[in-house]
Design a protein around this motif. Structure first.
Motif, short mmCIF file in Angstrom:
data_model
loop_
_atom_site.label_atom_id
_atom_site.label_comp_id
_atom_site.label_asym_id
_atom_site.label_seq_id
_atom_site.Cartn_x
_atom_site.Cartn_y
_atom_site.Cartn_z
N MET A 199 26.16 105.63 -127.33
CA MET A 199 27.25 105.12 -126.52
C MET A 199 26.73 104.01 -125.60
N LYS A 200 27.56 102.99 -125.36
CA LYS A 200 27.20 101.91 -124.45
C LYS A 200 27.78 102.20 -123.07
N THR A 201 26.93 102.16 -122.03
CA THR A 201 27.39 102.36 -120.65
C THR A 201 26.58 101.47 -119.72
N SER A 202 27.12 101.26 -118.52
CA SER A 202 26.41 100.45 -117.53
C SER A 202 25.12 101.13 -117.09
N ALA A 203 25.10 102.48 -117.05
CA ALA A 203 23.90 103.19 -116.63
C ALA A 203 22.74 102.91 -117.58
N ILE A 204 23.05 102.79 -118.87
CA ILE A 204 22.01 102.48 -119.86
C ILE A 204 21.62 101.01 -119.77
N THR A 205 22.61 100.13 -119.66
CA THR A 205 22.35 98.69 -119.61
C THR A 205 21.54 98.31 -118.36
N PHE A 206 21.88 98.90 -117.23
CA PHE A 206 21.19 98.56 -115.97
C PHE A 206 19.80 99.17 -115.90
N GLY A 207 19.56 100.26 -116.62
CA GLY A 207 18.24 100.89 -116.62
C GLY A 207 17.81 101.33 -115.23
N ARG A 208 16.56 101.03 -114.88
CA ARG A 208 16.02 101.45 -113.58
C ARG A 208 16.59 100.65 -112.42
N ALA A 209 17.37 99.62 -112.71
CA ALA A 209 18.02 98.85 -111.64
C ALA A 209 19.37 99.45 -111.26
N ASP A 210 19.73 100.58 -111.88
CA ASP A 210 21.06 101.15 -111.71
C ASP A 210 21.44 101.42 -110.26
N VAL A 211 20.55 102.05 -109.50
CA VAL A 211 20.87 102.40 -108.11
C VAL A 211 21.08 101.14 -107.27
N GLY A 212 20.20 100.16 -107.44
CA GLY A 212 20.33 98.92 -106.69
C GLY A 212 21.60 98.17 -107.02
N ILE A 213 21.98 98.15 -108.30
CA ILE A 213 23.21 97.46 -108.70
C ILE A 213 24.43 98.19 -108.17
N VAL A 214 24.41 99.52 -108.21
CA VAL A 214 25.52 100.29 -107.64
C VAL A 214 25.72 99.94 -106.17
#
Length: 290
Positions: A199-214
């Motif tokens: 499945m494609k999701t922003s959590a996968i696309t953002f990877g380890r940058a997820d928290v910062g992007i949120v």
């Protein structure tokens, strides 16, 4: 002893997430905030009822379509494996009929407004139907959801003013960042399962940058709504207080998601409606003070 079979009504209520109102509250607060801004205060009981009930009905219809589209994926995800369609308790055809009935009821409400709003409702429906399938194509499908979950904003302006001014689209863009923030938190809960099933999701696309992007998305949402509310709509200190409360909650969410645990991310997602309520409360209180 085996569990007794559940009644159809109970299954339908489970399908539309009736016991989890956080989903429709996430749509409702920005829609009502836009309605108040468009009207320069309380918009009247008619529009309040139309947009409140319409939001609940369309979110419920969206759940039906989403679960039908995702039924082959949901059985592989811990959190969704027992949903009515995935478990076989409700057939896809039955769910689509229910979704169509709910969408039709929402459309009947829109018909009590004006012609421009009726026309905009078709665009809103199209986006809502596209989203469940965006997860197979778009690397950040939460952006599509952001448009779908924010479309009540231009419709609110249309219902009040008979047209959609540029400021409505700016508010929609700002709200899209909020949706990206909270739905990425939601996607972080299922990241392991989504990676396994493709499945494609922003959590996968953002990877380890997820928290910062949120957190950046939270900041952009609050900043855009601050500029529109304070500079364009002329709101005052009570609105600023609502935005400050929203910002404080965003910092609290950072505390919950920074460890990337399922429990922390899911809790942050579930509590996001309070952040939206803080912004709406600031809008409504500021107009009431005038």
């Amino acid at each position: 002893m085996p569990k007794a079979p559940r009644g159809r009504l109970a299954l339908y209520l489970d399908l539309i997430r009736w016991d989890r109102p956080a989903g429709w509250l996430l749509l409702l607060w920005p829609t009502l905030a836009a309605l108040w801004m468009a009207a320069g205060g309380f918009p009247g009981w008619h529009l309040l009822v139309v947009f409140t009930l319409g939001t609940i009905l369309m979110r419920s219809a969206g759940c039906c379509v989403n679960d039908v589209a995702d039924r082959d994926f949901d059985r592989h995800v811990k959190r969704t494996a027992q949903r009515p369609i995935t478990s076989g308790a409700v057939s896809p055809r039955e769910a689509l009929w229910l979704g169509a009935a709910l969408a039709l009821a929402a459309f009947c409400l829109v018909l009590t407004t004006n012609r421009p709003t009726v026309l905009w409702s078709f665009a809103a429906l199209a986006i809502a139907l596209i989203y469940p399938f965006a997860k197979r194509i778009v690397s950040v499908p939460q952006a599509v959801l952001g448009v779908a979950f924010s479309f009540g904003i231009p419709m609110a302006f249309s219902a009040v003013q008979g047209a959609v001014p540029a400021v409505a689209w700016v508010l929609l863009a700002g709200n899209l960042f909020w949706v990206l923030a909270y739905d990425t938190e939601y996607a972080m809960v299922d990241r392991d399962d989504d990676l396994r099933i493709g499945m494609k999701t922003s959590a996968i696309t953002f990877g380890r940058a997820d928290v910062g992007i949120v957190m950046a998305c939270y900041a952009l949402f609050i900043a855009i709504w601050a500029v529109v509310g304070l500079r364009v709509a002329g709101l005052g200190w009570l609105y600023g207080l609502g935005l400050a409360a929203a910002a404080a909650q965003a910092v609290w969410h950072w505390q919950m998601i920074r460890g990337r645990t399922r429990e922390g991310c899911f809790r942050a997602f579930r509590l996001n409606h309070w952040l939206g309520f803080a912004v709406f409360a600031g809008v409504a209180a500021d107009y009431a003070l005038r």
